[in-house]
Design an enzyme around this catalytic site. Structure first.
Site, PDB file in Angstrom:
ATOM      1  N   ASP A  36       0.827  -1.217   0.000  1.00  0.00           N
ATOM      2  CA  ASP A  36       0.000   0.000   0.000  1.00  0.00           C
ATOM      3  C   ASP A  36       0.851   1.252   0.000  1.00  0.00           C
ATOM      4  O   ASP A  36       2.012   1.196   0.374  1.00  0.00           O
ATOM      5  CB  ASP A  36      -0.703   0.085   1.357  1.00  0.00           C
ATOM      6  CG  ASP A  36      -2.000  -0.667   1.384  1.00  0.00           C
ATOM      7  OD1 ASP A  36      -2.686  -0.521   2.391  1.00  0.00           O
ATOM      8  OD2 ASP A  36      -2.320  -1.384   0.424  1.00  0.00           O
ATOM      9  N   LYS A  58      -3.858   2.548  -2.497  1.00  0.00           N
ATOM     10  CA  LYS A  58      -5.131   3.228  -2.714  1.00  0.00           C
ATOM     11  C   LYS A  58      -5.051   4.586  -2.050  1.00  0.00           C
ATOM     12  O   LYS A  58      -5.045   4.686  -0.847  1.00  0.00           O
ATOM     13  CB  LYS A  58      -6.281   2.443  -2.094  1.00  0.00           C
ATOM     14  CG  LYS A  58      -6.706   1.288  -2.925  1.00  0.00           C
ATOM     15  CD  LYS A  58      -7.796   0.522  -2.235  1.00  0.00           C
ATOM     16  CE  LYS A  58      -7.252  -0.136  -0.994  1.00  0.00           C
ATOM     17  NZ  LYS A  58      -8.213  -0.869  -0.218  1.00  0.00           N
ATOM     18  N   MET A 171      -8.627   8.862   8.711  1.00  0.00           N
ATOM     19  CA  MET A 171      -9.101   9.334   7.397  1.00  0.00           C
ATOM     20  C   MET A 171     -10.013  10.552   7.515  1.00  0.00           C
ATOM     21  O   MET A 171     -10.988  10.675   6.765  1.00  0.00           O
ATOM     22  CB  MET A 171      -9.844   8.201   6.656  1.00  0.00           C
ATOM     23  CG  MET A 171      -8.950   7.030   6.330  1.00  0.00           C
ATOM     24  SD  MET A 171      -9.834   5.592   5.688  1.00  0.00           S
ATOM     25  CE  MET A 171     -10.343   4.787   7.187  1.00  0.00           C
TER      26      MET A 171
END
Ligand code: SAH
Length: 257
Positions: A36, A58, A171
């Site tokens: 990642d 991502k 996030m």
């Protein structure tokens, strides 16, 4: 052809010293790695030279490889007899989709192992000197995702606004103004201390502290970059007194060993 295996490994929040021994052993035993964007450069540097590297990162709005393709690729590689290392930032089971990935493996009869990692909340809290619980300030801690969906966040605001708890938001940078507004609207004091931590545990770590009323503005002025973690609660007050990690100290870290 004999069946391979998948190691689903959490690498922690970025400082390579926070890898577990088990993570390092799996890194050395694998012959192909899927990683990642959250797996830090110094950790990638610990991968063996001959290993095949596949980037499946991502980032928001830039899904290099969709989740289903990642799952399918792991199955395919394992069925070819490969020893597949699926490296993830933090812990694979905390906002890491690790569950979904191994569900697919289980459905296809692919053997797997899961290696826990230090999740961002724990790593960042330690390196910032912000204890997530403290007898004087917080009896509980909650981890939530602040990922925006259609400009809003589907969270249990009433529960999150209750006093004497710490809330850690993953996030949440884009949604920060919404988050602060909603917590205040549901009764958490506008004066509640809050922090945003950029790239915690890494040489580029930055910490911005403010209150729920002022945090969004402060963060915009400071121009923080992801990944960032948000911590809300009175424990943030302890940062001034308990901070110990100075990113510029990084060069001297060998002397601590
Ligand atoms: N599985 C990971 C989380 C993946 S979600 C874990 O357990 O940590 C990605 C989010 O994690 C980022 O948007 C950010 O909120 C947080 N994050 C991960 N690493 C971080 C770091 N070093 N500093 C600050 N936040 C981090």
């Amino acid at each position: 052809m004999s069946m391979g295996e998948v190691f689903l490994v959490g690498t922690g929040p970025g400082d390579p010293d926070l890898l577990t021994l088990r993570a390092l052993r799996c890194m050395q035993a694998a012959d192909v790695v899927l990683y990642d964007n959250l797996v830090s450069e110094p950790i990638r540097a610990l991968l063996p030279e001959g290993i095949e590297r596949i980037y499946v990162g991502k980032e928001r709005a830039n899904h290099t490889m969709r989740q289903q393709s990642i799952n399918a690729l792991m199955v395919e590689l394992a069925q070819k007899g490969r020893r597949v290392l699926r490296l993830k930032g933090g812990d694979p089971f905390v906002f890491g989709r690790g569950g979904e990935e191994i569900e697919t493996l289980a459905e296809h009869g692919v053997p797997f192992q899961v290696v826990p990692g230090i999740t961002a909340a724990l790593g960042v809290a330690a390196y910032c000197g912000i204890p997530l619980t403290h007898r004087d300030y917080a009896q509980s801690v909650t981890f939530v995702t602040g990922h925006l969906q259609d400009g809003s966040m589907d969270l249990d605001w009433i529960a999150l606004a209750r006093p004497r708890q710490t809330v850690v938001i993953y996030m949440g940078l884009l949604g920060l103004p919404v988050l602060c507004e909603q917590l205040i609207a549901h009764g958490r004091s506008a004066q509640t201390p809050a922090a945003v931590i950029q790239q915690g545990t890494q040489p580029t770590q930055r910490v911005v502290t403010a209150t729920l009323a002022t945090l969004a503005q402060r963060v915009q002025t400071e121009g923080l970059k992801p990944p960032t973690l948000i911590i809300v609660g009175e424990v943030v007050l302890l940062h001034d007194k308990l901070r110990w990690f100075q990113p510029s100290m990084e060069d001297d870290s060998a002397s601590l060993m």
